[in-house]
Scaffold this motif. Structure first.
Motif, short mmCIF file in Angstrom:
data_model
loop_
_atom_site.label_atom_id
_atom_site.label_comp_id
_atom_site.label_asym_id
_atom_site.label_seq_id
_atom_site.Cartn_x
_atom_site.Cartn_y
_atom_site.Cartn_z
N UNK A 26 -3.31 6.05 -4.61
CA UNK A 26 -3.11 4.78 -3.92
C UNK A 26 -4.29 4.52 -2.99
N UNK A 27 -4.71 3.26 -2.93
CA UNK A 27 -5.81 2.86 -2.04
C UNK A 27 -5.38 1.62 -1.28
N UNK A 28 -5.65 1.64 0.03
CA UNK A 28 -5.31 0.47 0.84
C UNK A 28 -6.38 0.27 1.90
N UNK A 29 -7.02 -0.89 1.86
CA UNK A 29 -7.96 -1.27 2.91
C UNK A 29 -7.15 -1.97 3.99
N UNK A 30 -7.14 -1.37 5.17
CA UNK A 30 -6.27 -1.85 6.22
C UNK A 30 -6.76 -1.40 7.58
N UNK A 31 -6.31 -2.09 8.62
CA UNK A 31 -6.56 -1.66 9.99
C UNK A 31 -5.34 -0.94 10.56
N UNK A 32 -4.22 -0.99 9.82
CA UNK A 32 -2.97 -0.36 10.27
C UNK A 32 -2.77 0.93 9.51
N UNK A 33 -3.65 1.90 9.71
CA UNK A 33 -3.66 3.12 8.92
C UNK A 33 -2.36 3.89 9.04
N UNK A 34 -1.89 4.10 10.25
CA UNK A 34 -0.67 4.88 10.45
C UNK A 34 0.53 4.27 9.76
N UNK A 35 0.66 2.96 9.86
CA UNK A 35 1.80 2.27 9.22
C UNK A 35 1.74 2.42 7.70
N UNK A 36 0.56 2.25 7.13
CA UNK A 36 0.43 2.34 5.67
C UNK A 36 0.70 3.76 5.19
N UNK A 37 0.19 4.75 5.89
CA UNK A 37 0.44 6.14 5.49
C UNK A 37 1.93 6.47 5.58
N UNK A 38 2.61 5.94 6.56
CA UNK A 38 4.06 6.17 6.68
C UNK A 38 4.80 5.56 5.51
N UNK A 39 4.39 4.37 5.07
CA UNK A 39 5.02 3.73 3.93
C UNK A 39 4.76 4.52 2.64
N UNK A 40 3.55 5.02 2.50
CA UNK A 40 3.22 5.81 1.32
C UNK A 40 4.05 7.10 1.30
N UNK A 41 4.20 7.72 2.45
CA UNK A 41 5.00 8.96 2.54
C UNK A 41 6.42 8.71 2.08
N UNK A 42 6.98 7.56 2.43
CA UNK A 42 8.36 7.24 2.05
C UNK A 42 8.45 6.87 0.58
#
Length: 306
Positions: A213-229
């Motif tokens: 998965x790849x996501x260009x974002x400024x909200x890194x923590x939020x995106x990683x939390x969603x990926x973990x779930x």
């Protein structure tokens, strides 16, 4: 290193029309390959036949689990798709996640390496339209696949993470395709093992496709939390857990590529340096996040070509 784009369900529920659009975007943006995975939604090969017929781009499966498909059936389907896309198909196959294969389909998951060895031994000749007469410990296949046409046999990649499966990928297929595997595990384990196995078998250098998965974002923590779930299963099942342990990380959120433009570009460079021949990017997140990610990846493709 080329960059391909994942399409379909791995990016979220997608209708056939949406997959067609995603493949066209991949083609228009200059990506090397549009990759579809077989999960619990629509049929990946059928979707690629429809979407790939009208788009000028290579297509591939990453991957089709084979326990549910006899090699004669898969060969017939693959050759049909190969004809539809004018010879631009790569067939990525894998043994599947054991818990799903046994729990959902009631199929045996013992001796996966032997099962896959027999499968590949039969699949290759069938894709070349040769007649087989195979009676193995776990598989029987007698006959040929009668699909008219003059397109070449599609390239075959094997999803491989464990040492024996990786060596077999080098010996019996054209390379490997990985998922949720980081640059350390690739550089230290997968790339050298499959390269040596291919050389020992007298084959060309293997294709090594790495997907994340790849996501260009400024909200890194939020995106990683969603990926973990969303991808929590990958942190639990043995097939992925061993590879994550090789990387020294807790879960998929730690190997996913998440960050701003510069951070994502640097992360991709680490896969190139690890020996990956094509990176399969699965744009992650909302429609806005995915569009931003595709824009950066397309720019990296254009920059690489210059």
């Amino acid at each position: 290193m080329q960059i391909g784009l994942a399409v379909g369900d791995v990016r979220g529920p997608a209708t056939l029309a949406a997959v067609v659009d995603q493949v066209q975007v991949a083609a228009d943006s200059g990506f090397a390959t549009a990759w579809a995975s077989q999960a619990l939604g629509g049929d990946a090969l059928t979707a690629l036949a429809v979407a790939g017929a009208g788009a000028d781009i290579a297509v591939g499966t990453a991957v089709v689990p084979v326990p549910q498909r006899h090699p004669m059936m898969l060969a017939g389907q693959a050759l049909t798709v190969q004809a539809a896309v004018a010879g631009r198909l790569t067939v990525g196959v894998g043994v599947g996640v054991g818990a799903m294969v046994s729990g959902m389909f009631g199929l045996s998951t013992d001796r996966p390496v032997q099962r896959m060895r027999e499968y590949l031994t039969v699949l290759g000749p069938l894709l070349r339209r040769e007649t087989v007469d195979y009676h193995g410990e776990m598989l029987t296949a007698v006959g040929a696949v009668m699909v008219p046409g003059d397109v070449p046999a599609p390239s075959v990649l094997l999803a491989a993470m464990g040492p024996r499966m990786v060596r077999m990928a080098g010996e019996l297929s054209d390379g490997t395709v990985t998922w949720m595997t980081g640059p350390k595990a690739l550089a230290d384990h997968i790339v050298p093992v499959i390269t040596e196995a291919a050389a020992d078998a007298g084959k060309a250098s293997p294709r090594i496709v790495a997907g994340l998965p790849v996501c260009v974002t400024d909200a890194v923590g939020d995106v990683r939390a969603r990926i973990a779930e969303q991808f929590a299963l990958a942190a639990q099942v043995p097939e992925y857990r061993a590879t994550l342990d090789r990387e020294g990380v807790a879960g998929p959120q730690d190997v996913a590529i998440v960050g701003n433009d510069i951070e994502v570009a640097r992360a991709l460079a680490r896969f190139r340096d690890a020996g990956v021949t094509e990176f399969m990017a699965a744009p992650y997140g909302t429609a806005e996040e995915q569009n931003r990610t595709i824009e950066l990846l397309a720019e990296l493709v254009r920059t690489t070509e210059k």
